[in-house]
Design an enzyme around this catalytic site. Structure first.
Site, PDB file in Angstrom:
ATOM      1  N   ASP A 126       0.872  -1.159   0.000  1.00 12.60           N
ATOM      2  CA  ASP A 126       0.000   0.000   0.000  1.00 12.60           C
ATOM      3  C   ASP A 126       0.921   1.224   0.000  1.00 12.60           C
ATOM      4  O   ASP A 126       2.120   1.103   0.279  1.00 12.60           O
ATOM      5  CB  ASP A 126      -0.885  -0.023   1.246  1.00 12.60           C
ATOM      6  CG  ASP A 126      -1.803   1.177   1.342  1.00 12.60           C
ATOM      7  OD1 ASP A 126      -2.330   1.605   0.304  1.00 12.60           O
ATOM      8  OD2 ASP A 126      -1.984   1.697   2.459  1.00 12.60           O
TER       9      ASP A 126
ATOM     10  N   ASP B  49      -0.076   5.077   1.058  1.00 13.39           N
ATOM     11  CA  ASP B  49      -0.274   6.000   2.176  1.00 13.39           C
ATOM     12  C   ASP B  49      -0.225   5.264   3.513  1.00 13.39           C
ATOM     13  O   ASP B  49      -0.990   4.334   3.761  1.00 13.39           O
ATOM     14  CB  ASP B  49      -1.618   6.721   2.032  1.00 13.39           C
ATOM     15  CG  ASP B  49      -1.657   7.596   0.792  1.00 13.39           C
ATOM     16  OD1 ASP B  49      -0.962   8.622   0.776  1.00 13.39           O
ATOM     17  OD2 ASP B  49      -2.365   7.239  -0.171  1.00 13.39           O
TER      18      ASP B  49
END
Length: 213
Positions: A8, A10
């Site tokens: 991922d 953020d």
């Protein structure tokens, strides 16, 4: 043996979640839907802006301002001038490079947001050509579409993939995709990542988890 590590963005690669959720809380409150930072983390972290709008408008009972996303991204990108990488993640990427383990990025953020963030922290060259956004699929997290799209594009079976996530939505998506998932609990309540295969609090612990997967 791990065939692909899917990161991922953020909160996992770049330290952007606090800024992003602060801005979102402010904008929703301005629009007549009072939200605190903690509540935006609870309800929206890890999801796309499309899903955020759908959920918020259902709660508000009317449409949010049409330009809310534009104002959100403008404030966010202004803040990215001071964006930092998550502590220790560069060393994890170095470890994967040395081991010859493929990795990519799969994020609920837009391609523009991903590009801006990775460029700010100097990671763009590490991921260029292996970046997947919720914009690329019909259904974002917690649906498995994004992770399955990344694995399929790179020719790796879902069972051979490891996902690194910091949100309940992302962990749910990885579970639905049939992938091993490690929950990064630096900012997230570990209890909300309980369905992950393992939970870790510092990036220094991640290489060993990947090697054992």
């Amino acid at each position: 043996m791990t065939g692909l590590v899917i990161f991922d963005n953020d909160g996992v690669l770049v330290d952007s979640e606090r800024l992003a959720n602060t801005i979102l809380a402010e904008l929703l409150t301005e629009a007549g839907l009072p939200y605190t930072f903690e509540e935006t983390v609870r309800d929206f972290m890890g999801g796309s802006m499309v899903s955020m709008r759908q959920k918020a408008e259902a709660r508000l009972g009317r449409a949010l301002p049409a330009d809310l996303e534009d104002r959100y991204h403008q404030r966010l990108f202004d803040g990215f001038a001071n964006l930092q990488a998550i502590e220790g993640v560069a060393a994890v990427l170095d470890h994967l490079d040395a081991a010859g383990t493929p990795y990519c990025l799969a994020s609920s953020g837009t391609h523009r947001r991903i590009h801006t963030a990775l460029t700010a922290v100097g990671f763009w060259d590490r991921f260029e050509g292996r970046i997947y956004s919720a914009e690329d699929v019909a259904h974002g997290k917690p649906a498995p579409d994004l992770f399955l799209h990344a694995a399929s594009t790179l020719g790796v079976k879902p069972a051979d993939c490891v996902v690194v996530e910091d949100s309940p939505l992302g962990v749910a998506a990885a579970n639905a995709a049939g992938m091993t998932v490690f929950g990064y609990a630096a900012m997230t309540d570990p209890a909300k990542l309980a369905s992950a295969d393992a939970i870790f609090h510092q990036m220094t612990a991640l290489p060993a988890l990947i090697e054992a997967a």
